[in-house]
Design a protein around this motif. Structure first.
Motif, PDB file in Angstrom:
ATOM      1  N   MET A   1      87.139 -38.922 -22.896  1.00 25.65           N
ATOM      2  CA  MET A   1      87.598 -40.065 -22.148  1.00 25.65           C
ATOM      3  C   MET A   1      86.448 -40.577 -21.283  1.00 25.65           C
ATOM      4  N   ILE A   2      86.387 -41.887 -21.108  1.00 28.46           N
ATOM      5  CA  ILE A   2      85.375 -42.466 -20.229  1.00 28.46           C
ATOM      6  C   ILE A   2      86.028 -43.428 -19.243  1.00 28.46           C
ATOM      7  N   THR A   3      85.329 -43.616 -18.139  1.00 34.87           N
ATOM      8  CA  THR A   3      85.675 -44.672 -17.201  1.00 34.87           C
ATOM      9  C   THR A   3      84.443 -45.546 -17.068  1.00 34.87           C
ATOM     10  N   ILE A   4      84.667 -46.848 -16.956  1.00 36.90           N
ATOM     11  CA  ILE A   4      83.563 -47.792 -16.866  1.00 36.90           C
ATOM     12  C   ILE A   4      83.846 -48.760 -15.729  1.00 36.90           C
ATOM     13  N   SER A   5      82.848 -48.946 -14.877  1.00 30.90           N
ATOM     14  CA  SER A   5      82.967 -49.962 -13.831  1.00 30.90           C
ATOM     15  C   SER A   5      81.666 -50.759 -13.784  1.00 30.90           C
ATOM     16  N   HIS A   6      81.813 -52.037 -13.513  1.00 28.85           N
ATOM     17  CA  HIS A   6      80.660 -52.928 -13.403  1.00 28.85           C
ATOM     18  C   HIS A   6      80.321 -53.058 -11.921  1.00 28.85           C
ATOM     19  N   GLU A   7      79.257 -52.401 -11.516  1.00 32.36           N
ATOM     20  CA  GLU A   7      78.798 -52.441 -10.135  1.00 32.36           C
ATOM     21  C   GLU A   7      77.828 -53.604  -9.980  1.00 32.36           C
ATOM     22  N   GLN A   8      77.353 -53.828  -8.764  1.00 35.22           N
ATOM     23  CA  GLN A   8      76.485 -54.967  -8.509  1.00 35.22           C
ATOM     24  C   GLN A   8      75.187 -54.921  -9.321  1.00 35.22           C
ATOM     25  N   ASN A   9      74.564 -53.739  -9.427  1.00 33.67           N
ATOM     26  CA  ASN A   9      73.253 -53.644 -10.069  1.00 33.67           C
ATOM     27  C   ASN A   9      73.241 -52.843 -11.362  1.00 33.67           C
ATOM     28  N   TYR A  10      74.407 -52.360 -11.782  1.00 32.77           N
ATOM     29  CA  TYR A  10      74.434 -51.488 -12.953  1.00 32.77           C
ATOM     30  C   TYR A  10      75.858 -51.330 -13.479  1.00 32.77           C
ATOM     31  N   ILE A  11      75.944 -50.788 -14.680  1.00 35.89           N
ATOM     32  CA  ILE A  11      77.227 -50.391 -15.249  1.00 35.89           C
ATOM     33  C   ILE A  11      77.344 -48.886 -15.039  1.00 35.89           C
ATOM     34  N   HIS A  12      78.450 -48.450 -14.437  1.00 37.01           N
ATOM     35  CA  HIS A  12      78.676 -47.035 -14.158  1.00 37.01           C
ATOM     36  C   HIS A  12      79.631 -46.484 -15.220  1.00 37.01           C
ATOM     37  N   VAL A  13      79.153 -45.518 -15.985  1.00 32.04           N
ATOM     38  CA  VAL A  13      79.941 -44.892 -17.043  1.00 32.04           C
ATOM     39  C   VAL A  13      80.074 -43.409 -16.711  1.00 32.04           C
ATOM     40  N   ALA A  14      81.312 -42.925 -16.648  1.00 32.59           N
ATOM     41  CA  ALA A  14      81.557 -41.498 -16.416  1.00 32.59           C
ATOM     42  C   ALA A  14      82.317 -40.944 -17.613  1.00 32.59           C
ATOM     43  N   VAL A  15      81.824 -39.852 -18.163  1.00 26.84           N
ATOM     44  CA  VAL A  15      82.462 -39.205 -19.314  1.00 26.84           C
ATOM     45  C   VAL A  15      83.212 -37.982 -18.812  1.00 26.84           C
ATOM     46  N   LEU A  16      84.482 -37.890 -19.206  1.00 22.96           N
ATOM     47  CA  LEU A  16      85.341 -36.777 -18.808  1.00 22.96           C
ATOM     48  C   LEU A  16      85.817 -36.067 -20.063  1.00 22.96           C
ATOM     49  N   GLY A  17      85.501 -34.786 -20.197  1.00 21.29           N
ATOM     50  CA  GLY A  17      85.922 -34.037 -21.380  1.00 21.29           C
ATOM     51  C   GLY A  17      85.045 -34.339 -22.575  1.00 21.29           C
ATOM     52  N   GLU A  18      85.675 -34.644 -23.699  1.00 21.62           N
ATOM     53  CA  GLU A  18      84.938 -34.909 -24.937  1.00 21.62           C
ATOM     54  C   GLU A  18      84.576 -36.391 -25.041  1.00 21.62           C
ATOM     55  N   PHE A  19      83.321 -36.660 -25.386  1.00 21.87           N
ATOM     56  CA  PHE A  19      82.816 -38.024 -25.588  1.00 21.87           C
ATOM     57  C   PHE A  19      82.971 -38.343 -27.068  1.00 21.87           C
ATOM     58  N   THR A  20      83.888 -39.239 -27.394  1.00 19.99           N
ATOM     59  CA  THR A  20      84.217 -39.538 -28.782  1.00 19.99           C
ATOM     60  C   THR A  20      83.653 -40.889 -29.210  1.00 19.99           C
ATOM     61  N   LEU A  21      83.716 -41.154 -30.494  1.00 19.35           N
ATOM     62  CA  LEU A  21      83.283 -42.442 -31.024  1.00 19.35           C
ATOM     63  C   LEU A  21      84.110 -43.575 -30.421  1.00 19.35           C
ATOM     64  N   LYS A  22      85.403 -43.366 -30.244  1.00 22.82           N
ATOM     65  CA  LYS A  22      86.261 -44.393 -29.623  1.00 22.82           C
ATOM     66  C   LYS A  22      85.754 -44.721 -28.217  1.00 22.82           C
ATOM     67  N   ASP A  23      85.396 -43.690 -27.463  1.00 20.73           N
ATOM     68  CA  ASP A  23      84.846 -43.897 -26.123  1.00 20.73           C
ATOM     69  C   ASP A  23      83.544 -44.690 -26.197  1.00 20.73           C
ATOM     70  N   PHE A  24      82.683 -44.323 -27.130  1.00 24.68           N
ATOM     71  CA  PHE A  24      81.400 -45.004 -27.235  1.00 24.68           C
ATOM     72  C   PHE A  24      81.588 -46.461 -27.616  1.00 24.68           C
ATOM     73  N   ARG A  25      82.567 -46.768 -28.454  1.00 28.95           N
ATOM     74  CA  ARG A  25      82.859 -48.169 -28.810  1.00 28.95           C
ATOM     75  C   ARG A  25      83.278 -48.967 -27.570  1.00 28.95           C
ATOM     76  N   GLU A  26      84.063 -48.337 -26.694  1.00 29.24           N
ATOM     77  CA  GLU A  26      84.455 -48.998 -25.441  1.00 29.24           C
ATOM     78  C   GLU A  26      83.215 -49.255 -24.581  1.00 29.24           C
ATOM     79  N   PHE A  27      82.319 -48.277 -24.515  1.00 28.04           N
ATOM     80  CA  PHE A  27      81.062 -48.446 -23.803  1.00 28.04           C
ATOM     81  C   PHE A  27      80.269 -49.613 -24.394  1.00 28.04           C
ATOM     82  N   GLU A  28      80.145 -49.661 -25.720  1.00 26.73           N
ATOM     83  CA  GLU A  28      79.410 -50.737 -26.377  1.00 26.73           C
ATOM     84  C   GLU A  28      79.966 -52.110 -26.014  1.00 26.73           C
ATOM     85  N   GLU A  29      81.278 -52.265 -26.037  1.00 29.08           N
ATOM     86  CA  GLU A  29      81.899 -53.550 -25.699  1.00 29.08           C
ATOM     87  C   GLU A  29      81.514 -53.988 -24.294  1.00 29.08           C
ATOM     88  N   ASN A  30      81.566 -53.067 -23.350  1.00 28.89           N
ATOM     89  CA  ASN A  30      81.223 -53.385 -21.970  1.00 28.89           C
ATOM     90  C   ASN A  30      79.750 -53.747 -21.824  1.00 28.89           C
TER      91      ASN A  30
END
Length: 123
Positions: A1-30
């Motif tokens: 699972m991942i959480t993604i937030s758009h901060e002022q100067n960067y994108i903050h991505v936190a991975v919790l547990g297993e990092f899956t292809l579905k999670d990475f696709r969500e990261f790519e979209e952001n």
């Protein structure tokens, strides 16, 4: 699972547990959204709570890094894991981004901050 937030100067991505292809696709979209509307991007990858990752995600990460090798300025990686450090080194070969490994969130955020906010010259 991942959480993604758009901060002022960067994108903050936190991975919790297993990092899956579905999670990475969500990261790519952001990231693709950020690139489309703001140009180059900075990332803060918090992998301190990552337990494992899937092989298909790792392959996609390499493909994505090669396809977007000029789209990132700074990538801060939070982790204490030696394999993550090795992966960061490998990604440095595939990307023109400046990639740094951190153990503390505040240090990573400070590194990502624009020079005008830190009072320092660019790194």
């Amino acid at each position: 699972m991942i959480t993604i937030s758009h901060e002022q100067n960067y994108i903050h991505v936190a991975v919790l547990g297993e990092f899956t292809l579905k999670d990475f696709r969500e990261f790519e979209e952001n990231v693709l959204y950020e690139l489309r509307f703001h140009g180059r991007a900075n990332l803060l990858f918090d992998l301190t709570e990552m337990i494992s990752y899937t092989l298909d995600m790792a392959i996609e990460e390499i493909r994505f890094a090669r396809a977007h090798r000029r789209d990132f300025d700074k990538v801060a990686v939070l982790s204490n894991d030696q394999w993550v450090a090795w992966s960061a080194w490998l990604n440095q070969l595939l990307s023109e981004a400046r990639i740094e490994l951190f153990q503390e969130t505040d240090a990573a955020r400070a590194w990502l901050a624009p020079p005008s906010e830190t009072g320092q010259a660019p790194a």
